[in-house]
Design a protein around this motif. Structure first.
Motif, short mmCIF file in Angstrom:
data_model
loop_
_atom_site.label_atom_id
_atom_site.label_comp_id
_atom_site.label_asym_id
_atom_site.label_seq_id
_atom_site.Cartn_x
_atom_site.Cartn_y
_atom_site.Cartn_z
N GLY A 114 -15.56 26.50 20.00
CA GLY A 114 -15.86 27.02 21.33
C GLY A 114 -15.11 26.28 22.42
N ILE A 115 -14.59 27.02 23.40
CA ILE A 115 -13.96 26.42 24.57
C ILE A 115 -14.58 27.08 25.80
CG2 ILE A 115 -11.82 26.11 25.88
CD1 ILE A 115 -10.29 26.12 23.32
N TYR A 116 -15.05 26.26 26.72
CA TYR A 116 -15.71 26.80 27.91
C TYR A 116 -14.75 27.72 28.66
CZ TYR A 116 -18.45 26.93 32.21
OH TYR A 116 -19.17 27.33 33.30
N LEU A 117 -15.28 28.83 29.12
CA LEU A 117 -14.47 29.90 29.69
C LEU A 117 -13.54 29.42 30.78
CD1 LEU A 117 -13.92 32.96 29.77
CD2 LEU A 117 -15.76 33.16 31.44
N TYR A 118 -14.03 28.46 31.60
CA TYR A 118 -13.24 28.04 32.76
C TYR A 118 -12.27 26.90 32.44
CZ TYR A 118 -16.71 30.85 35.15
OH TYR A 118 -17.52 31.87 35.54
N TYR A 119 -12.22 26.50 31.16
CA TYR A 119 -11.35 25.37 30.82
C TYR A 119 -10.38 25.74 29.70
CZ TYR A 119 -14.38 22.42 33.64
OH TYR A 119 -15.08 21.87 34.66
N THR A 120 -9.97 26.99 29.63
CA THR A 120 -9.03 27.39 28.59
C THR A 120 -7.64 26.85 28.89
OG1 THR A 120 -8.56 29.44 29.72
CG2 THR A 120 -10.32 29.48 28.07
N ASP A 121 -6.90 26.53 27.83
CA ASP A 121 -5.54 26.00 27.96
C ASP A 121 -4.75 26.45 26.74
OD1 ASP A 121 -3.18 24.65 28.27
OD2 ASP A 121 -4.06 22.64 28.35
N SER A 122 -3.93 27.50 26.91
CA SER A 122 -3.20 28.06 25.77
C SER A 122 -2.19 27.08 25.18
CB SER A 122 -2.49 29.34 26.19
OG SER A 122 -1.57 29.08 27.25
N SER A 123 -1.77 26.09 25.96
CA SER A 123 -0.80 25.12 25.45
C SER A 123 -1.45 24.02 24.63
CB SER A 123 -0.03 24.49 26.62
OG SER A 123 -0.92 23.72 27.45
N SER A 124 -2.77 23.95 24.64
CA SER A 124 -3.48 22.90 23.90
C SER A 124 -4.66 23.51 23.16
CB SER A 124 -3.96 21.81 24.87
OG SER A 124 -4.73 20.85 24.18
N PRO A 125 -4.40 24.15 22.01
CA PRO A 125 -5.49 24.78 21.27
C PRO A 125 -6.32 23.76 20.49
CG PRO A 125 -3.46 25.00 20.06
CD PRO A 125 -3.10 24.33 21.36
N SER A 126 -7.55 24.11 20.23
CA SER A 126 -8.32 23.39 19.22
C SER A 126 -7.84 23.84 17.84
CB SER A 126 -9.81 23.68 19.37
OG SER A 126 -10.31 23.13 20.55
N ILE A 127 -7.74 22.93 16.89
CA ILE A 127 -7.18 23.25 15.56
C ILE A 127 -8.14 22.77 14.48
CG2 ILE A 127 -5.26 22.92 13.97
CD1 ILE A 127 -3.49 22.33 16.41
N LEU A 128 -8.42 23.64 13.52
CA LEU A 128 -9.22 23.28 12.35
C LEU A 128 -8.42 23.69 11.12
CD1 LEU A 128 -11.85 22.24 11.07
CD2 LEU A 128 -12.75 24.58 11.24
N THR A 129 -8.23 22.75 10.19
CA THR A 129 -7.49 23.04 8.95
C THR A 129 -8.34 22.65 7.74
OG1 THR A 129 -6.41 20.88 8.87
CG2 THR A 129 -5.26 22.64 10.05
N LEU A 130 -8.04 23.31 6.60
CA LEU A 130 -8.63 22.95 5.31
C LEU A 130 -7.49 22.57 4.38
CD1 LEU A 130 -11.03 22.75 3.33
CD2 LEU A 130 -10.64 25.17 2.79
N GLU A 131 -7.61 21.39 3.74
CA GLU A 131 -6.56 20.89 2.85
C GLU A 131 -7.16 20.53 1.50
OE1 GLU A 131 -3.68 18.35 5.68
OE2 GLU A 131 -5.83 17.94 5.94
N VAL A 132 -6.28 20.51 0.48
CA VAL A 132 -6.69 20.18 -0.88
C VAL A 132 -5.81 19.03 -1.39
CG1 VAL A 132 -6.91 21.03 -3.25
CG2 VAL A 132 -7.41 22.54 -1.34
N SER A 133 -6.43 18.07 -2.11
CA SER A 133 -5.69 16.97 -2.74
C SER A 133 -6.03 16.90 -4.22
CB SER A 133 -6.04 15.64 -2.07
OG SER A 133 -5.39 14.56 -2.74
N LYS A 134 -5.03 16.66 -5.04
CA LYS A 134 -5.24 16.50 -6.48
C LYS A 134 -5.03 15.06 -6.93
CE LYS A 134 -0.49 17.64 -7.84
NZ LYS A 134 0.37 18.52 -8.67
N ASP A 135 -4.67 14.15 -6.02
CA ASP A 135 -4.36 12.77 -6.39
C ASP A 135 -5.21 11.77 -5.61
OD1 ASP A 135 -3.25 13.04 -3.88
OD2 ASP A 135 -1.18 12.93 -4.56
N GLY A 136 -6.49 12.12 -5.39
CA GLY A 136 -7.41 11.18 -4.76
C GLY A 136 -7.18 10.97 -3.29
N GLY A 137 -6.48 11.89 -2.63
CA GLY A 137 -6.25 11.76 -1.20
C GLY A 137 -4.91 11.18 -0.84
#
Length: 794
Positions: free
Chosen positions: A382-405
């Motif tokens: 969520g980003i408050y309506l009055y504080y949007t900034d298209s040049s600085s998005p919030s980012i969420l990623t999912l990653e997988v590791s097979k070698d203990g990180g």
């Protein structure tokens, strides 16, 4: 003066009487006597008989988890004082130990971790005092916390920054059966200063001691730092996690970093929850709390909705700001939070200032038994309506590791720049992990908050489960080779897609057979050409098929290496022929020694001359046309050739009087035994080396010597001895005496006259047979009294 090393910083401490004034009654604190070492204390459960309310204190030490803007170095708890509290300025607080019987230690030593954090011009002082009677106290260690000037939290001087340090204090001068210690913290007149202690060890001077394991838990191959003193980093230390040893030379790689007081290593294979130990030169240091190793998730469906603990069964990456929240309370940004958890009472959210980053890591997951493991989760950005900034998005990623990180592969990403739809709602994402199903798979959510004010990233209701694959199945399988030998097996690895069940049809020389296993292994015992068919079905019963031909070749007969030789024991200088009798072979390699360097030959048969004595080997390798081989080996013994004997002897004279004796002096060479034969002597044979023989009968007598060596090889020497009758005169330089003789005729056994001769009058008749062959003879001797007839067998 006493020199003590603190994380490579040399501090010098004077020993003097503390200025903290305590009454005798106040100082005498009764507690349990400690007699077993090493003694350790990290205050995880309580103060454990250490005394907070020491008489004379202006205020008391406190046990805490977060009193100094940092975490404990060992476990969760530590002891601290707020030396900058407005009520504690310019005051002191003592924290007194139990009583220690140190007499069993040769050189007792105190090891502990301390943490000083402050600003302005001074933090205050931390002192260690010792007493052997509970009445008089001696300062044995101290440090202060001078920092650079400035407002708020300032950059500390080296050794007094926002981190834990180690101290080692020699207690030999205070070794007794009733030794007590106390930590004395002194506040200054400056606000916001903290002093903390943790991980106390009393042990033999020079012994290893652990003052902290960071983090307090981790997955397989995740990095861990072990702090302490007396540790070595050159591979000579044995580091174990609940019995599972870390190796400095394993595929995990060597230790990452090493200083005088810490190891940075990786959690080893086989590690489970339990103590960490470091053994140096036979002395072992043990962590004071358990290192937590999460169990591998093997049961599905698996779900985590963050209802308990710091982050459920997941772990924050170090101090990354993911925090568990209940309901909508605690989410700081009032118009961006989710209205309520997606499931249960709690969810996990990324806290901190704008632009803050953080990672959240799952426990290890073994989803190999799932055909299509899939992770499903709810997220809110969520980003408050009055504080949007298209040049600085919030980012969420999912990653997988097979070698203990150690390395990570991104499998999902979401960027968010403005408010979308219902700000209180959750969005569900589903990601297939089919291509990332490992024995210990780790999953990691990584979030980066927007640089805009009032934004959140939240996660809830994480599920890993089997998700059926719908769509047209694609039958496919692989095999290492389509051409094998009879008697070998082939594994057919199923690589079909969008399939839930399988049917294999195959033949291996008998009747047709089937299998419904996912993968197929077939042993082919009969040569020929065979087909393998895989039919792949999806849940709707749709199917496709794939066919493969397999060629099974008749296995060639293995060669049999064999050879013969007339003898395995010969004399030096002789040759041996090795007759090759190998079977099923087309080529050969001989390897042999003959007194020099190793040699080889590719001839079918081999002839070797051995010029030197010794033991030598001959090895034959026989190959068939397919390069298959067998070998046979033989040992040859070459004996040193013996020296031939040389028969030889000497006497003082070869002419003696009847009745005299002769000594035969043996001068033979290379002989070990002898055989003598004497004609006309008092003995006929002898085996003596130097025999003595008496001759009583006049005449000529033959002597024979046979000399034998150790191999029974022989040499012979003859000598004739003349025995004179005592009436016979010998020729001298002045006169000559004539010896009387008689006429003798010798006849054969048929009566034929063989010879006429003369012999000495007193000589035996056999003397007349000289020069004749052995046999029967008739001898007629003409004497003064008439003819004497003799029958003699020679």
């Amino acid at each position: 003066m006493q020199n003590i090393t603190l994380n490579k910083i040399l501090l010098t401490f004077a020993i003097f009487v503390s200025s903290l004034q305590l009454t005798t009654a106040q100082q005498q604190v009764t507690n349990a006597l400690v007699t077993t070492y090493p003694y350790t204390e990290s205050f995880e459960e309580s103060t454990n008989d250490w005394t907070l309310n020491v008489g004379g204190n202006d205020f008391n030490w406190a046990r805490s988890q977060s009193g100094t803007a940092t975490k404990a170095t060992e476990g969760q708890y530590y002891m601290y004082i707020d030396a900058g509290s407005s009520s504690n300025l310019n005051k002191k607080a003592a924290f007194q130990s139990r009583t220690f019987d140190l007499t069993s230690l040769n050189k007792p030593s105190l090891v502990f971790a301390f943490h000083l954090l402050g600003g302005a011009t001074s933090i205050g002082t931390l002192e260690v005092e010792a007493s052997t009677d509970g009445t008089s106290w001696t300062k044995v260690w101290s440090t202060d916390g001078n920092t650079t000037t400035g407002s708020g939290w300032t950059a500390p001087m080296p050794g007094h920054d926002n981190s834990w340090k180690e101290a080692v204090v020699n207690l030999s001068a205070h070794k007794s059966a009733n030794t007590q210690l106390r930590f004395v913290g002194s506040a200054t007149n400056i606000w916001a200063n903290y002093i903390a202690i943790d991980a106390i060890t009393i042990t033999e001077d020079g012994a290893p001691a652990i003052t902290g394991v960071t983090p307090s838990g981790g997955f397989l191959h995740s990095p861990v730092t072990i702090n302490g003193v007396g540790l070595t980093g050159n591979g000579s230390s044995l580091i174990e996690f609940n019995g599972a040893a870390f190796s400095f030379s394993t595929a995990q790689g060597p230790y990452i970093d090493y200083t005088y007081i810490n190891f940075s290593i990786l959690v080893p294979e086989g590690a489970t929850t339990g103590k960490v130990t470091v053994t140096v030169d036979g002395q072992t240091a043990t962590s004071m709390t358990d290192f937590q190793v999460p169990s591998v998730v093997t049961t599905f469906p698996y779900n985590e909705s963050f209802e308990a603990g710091d982050a459920g069964s997941w772990k924050r990456n170090g101090s990354d700001p993911w925090y568990r929240r209940e309901g909508w309370h605690g989410e700081p940004y009032w118009s961006t939070k989710p209205h309520k958890p997606s499931k249960g009472y709690s969810y996990i959210t990324l806290m901190g200032n704008k632009g803050k980053k953080g990672s959240l890591i799952s426990p290890p997951v073994d989803a190999r038994k799932l055909k299509n493991p899939t992770i499903t989760f709810d997220y809110h950005m969520g980003i408050y309506l009055y504080y949007t900034d298209s040049s600085s998005p919030s980012i969420l990623t999912l990653e997988v590791s097979k070698d203990g990180g150690a390395t990570w592969t991104q499998v999902w990403r979401k960027e968010h720049t403005h408010q979308e739809g219902n700000p209180n709602g959750w969005t569900t994402a589903s990601v297939s992990l089919k291509g990332h199903s490992y024995a210990q798979m780790l999953l990691r959510f990584s979030g980066t908050r927007s640089n805009s004010w009032n934004n959140d990233i939240s996660i809830d209701n994480v599920t890993i489960e089997e998700v059926p694959v719908l769509g047209q199945p694609v039958a496919d399988f692989k095999v290492s080779s389509t051409e094998i030998w009879e008697g070998e097996s082939l594994k057919f690895n199923n690589e079909s897609q969008n399939a839930t069940s399988y049917l294999w049809k195959f033949s291996r020389g008998y009747s047709d057979q089937t299998s419904v296993e996912e993968h197929l292994t077939v042993k082919y015992d009969i040569p020929g050409s065979f087909h393998v068919i895989l039919i792949a079905y999806n849940e709707l019963g749709q199917s496709t098929a794939k066919t493969m031909a397999v060629t099974v070749k008749a296995r060639p007969k293995l060669p049999v290496a064999d050879f013969k030789v007339s003898s395995t024991e010969i004399w030096e200088g002789e040759s041996l022929k090795f007759n090759n009798e190998s079977q099923n072979a087309t080529s050969y390699v001989w390897r042999f020694t003959a007194g020099y360097s190793d040699r080889t030959s590719m001839e079918e048969h081999l002839t070797v001359k051995y010029d030197s004595p010794g033991t030598f080997y001959v090895r034959l390798i026989a190959y068939n046309e397919f390069g298959q081989s067998t070998a046979n080996r033989m040992t040859i013994t070459v004996k040193a050739r013996p020296k031939l004997p040389v028969a030889n002897f000497k006497v003082s004279t070869t002419e003696i009087w009847e009745g005299e004796s002769l000594k035969f002096n043996n001068e033979s060479q290379n002989a070990s035994r002898y055989e003598w034969r004497f004609e006309g002597g008092d003995i006929f044979t002898s085996t003596d080396t130097h025999p003595i023989v008496k001759y009583d009968t006049p005449g000529f007598h033959l002597v024979k010597l046979i000399a034998y060596n150790d191999q029974n090889q022989t040499a012979v020497k003859y000598m004739r001895i003349s025995v004179l009758k005592r009436a016979t005169a010998r020729t001298t330089s002045n006169t000559t005496t004539t010896i009387a003789t008689v006429d003798v005729k010798v006849y054969s056994k048929t009566g034929a006259l063989l010879k006429t001769t003369k012999i000495a009058e007193n000589a035996p008749p056999a003397k007349s047979l000289k020069g004749l062959q052995n046999g029967l003879y008739f001898v007629h001797v003409a004497t003064k009294t008439g003819v004497q007839k003799y029958q003699i067998m020679k």
